[in-house]
Design an enzyme around this catalytic site. Sequence first.
Site, PDB file in Angstrom:
ATOM      1  N   TYR A 196       0.838  -1.203   0.000  1.00 46.37           N
ATOM      2  CA  TYR A 196       0.000   0.000   0.000  1.00 46.37           C
ATOM      3  C   TYR A 196       0.871   1.250   0.000  1.00 46.37           C
ATOM      4  CZ  TYR A 196      -2.721   3.810   2.040  1.00 46.37           C
ATOM      5  OH  TYR A 196      -3.285   5.030   2.287  1.00 46.37           O
ATOM      6  N   ALA A 198       4.040   1.732  -0.775  1.00 44.39           N
ATOM      7  CA  ALA A 198       4.851   1.906  -1.979  1.00 44.39           C
ATOM      8  C   ALA A 198       3.994   2.374  -3.156  1.00 44.39           C
ATOM      9  CB  ALA A 198       5.554   0.598  -2.323  1.00 44.39           C
ATOM     10  N   ALA A 228      -3.096  11.027   9.678  1.00 42.62           N
ATOM     11  CA  ALA A 228      -4.041  10.217  10.463  1.00 42.62           C
ATOM     12  C   ALA A 228      -5.396  10.920  10.524  1.00 42.62           C
ATOM     13  CB  ALA A 228      -3.489   9.987  11.859  1.00 42.62           C
TER      14      ALA A 228
END
Length: 289
Positions: A196, A198, A228
């Site tokens: 994910y 990369a 976040a």
Amino acid sequence: MIDSGLKDKVVIITGANHGIGAATAKALAAQGAKVFITFYIPESPYSPAELQKARTEGVGGEKLYSAMQAQSAETVVKDIKAKGGTAAAREFDLGVSRNIPALFDACEEEVGPANILICNHTHCVTETFDPSLVEIGKSGVRLITAEGIDRHLAVNTRACALMMEEYLQRYLARQAKSGCIINLTTVQAHARNVSYAASKQAILSYSLSAAQEMGKYGITVNVVCPGATQTGYITPENEPWIIQRTMLGRLGKPEDVADVIVFLTSEQAHWLTGQLIYASGGFLYHSHE
């Protein structure tokens, strides 16, 4: 009041059946934009009853995030229309390359040619290099595989690049004078989520290259990194850790990121391109791309 210049602009936004995408679709529609939503509902390891229970309880974690992903975009469309806005939605698997011109065709049929493209969709299945980190279970961490890498790259990376190319070709064909592309990504490596991370990082390179090449046509290309944000996946146990490391002292909401995206699509951002913007309340202050 500042005029955003978004009235009657047509926006394609991917992955907008929940989270940041849904919040952005609603925020843009509130500015008068016509919104075309695409989404894809992946196969879930949980039963419909489990997903409904997760939505009802509203406790952050992988199960709630899976439940949010499993929602149709029709709820978002209804919310927008109820407030007098214009919206349409169609499901597409963007990992299938032929679906990308079909997506643009559907947008033109439903609301018109796209002035703005926002690539927000994501495919995320947790993978690791380290056998000791493998977790058995419905949402466990698995060893990295060729198939897993290919799917992440197809959905997250290739689809984003092909969406930008399709947008440009149609833009040039109708001799448009100004346009806007915004791609959402991450710039951090993620243990236990290696494919994910990369595949999302590669979007940054494609985007900055596109900004260099498309500027002469009047198109701005920018990248938003949300950090976040509570889209359902952050557990109650992790919330204090995140809040402590966020300069503004609270957990990010999808609407926070949507506000930044609305600005980047507005006339007020016409001199911004080739930028990576951390829309994270300061959480990503120490990140290095």
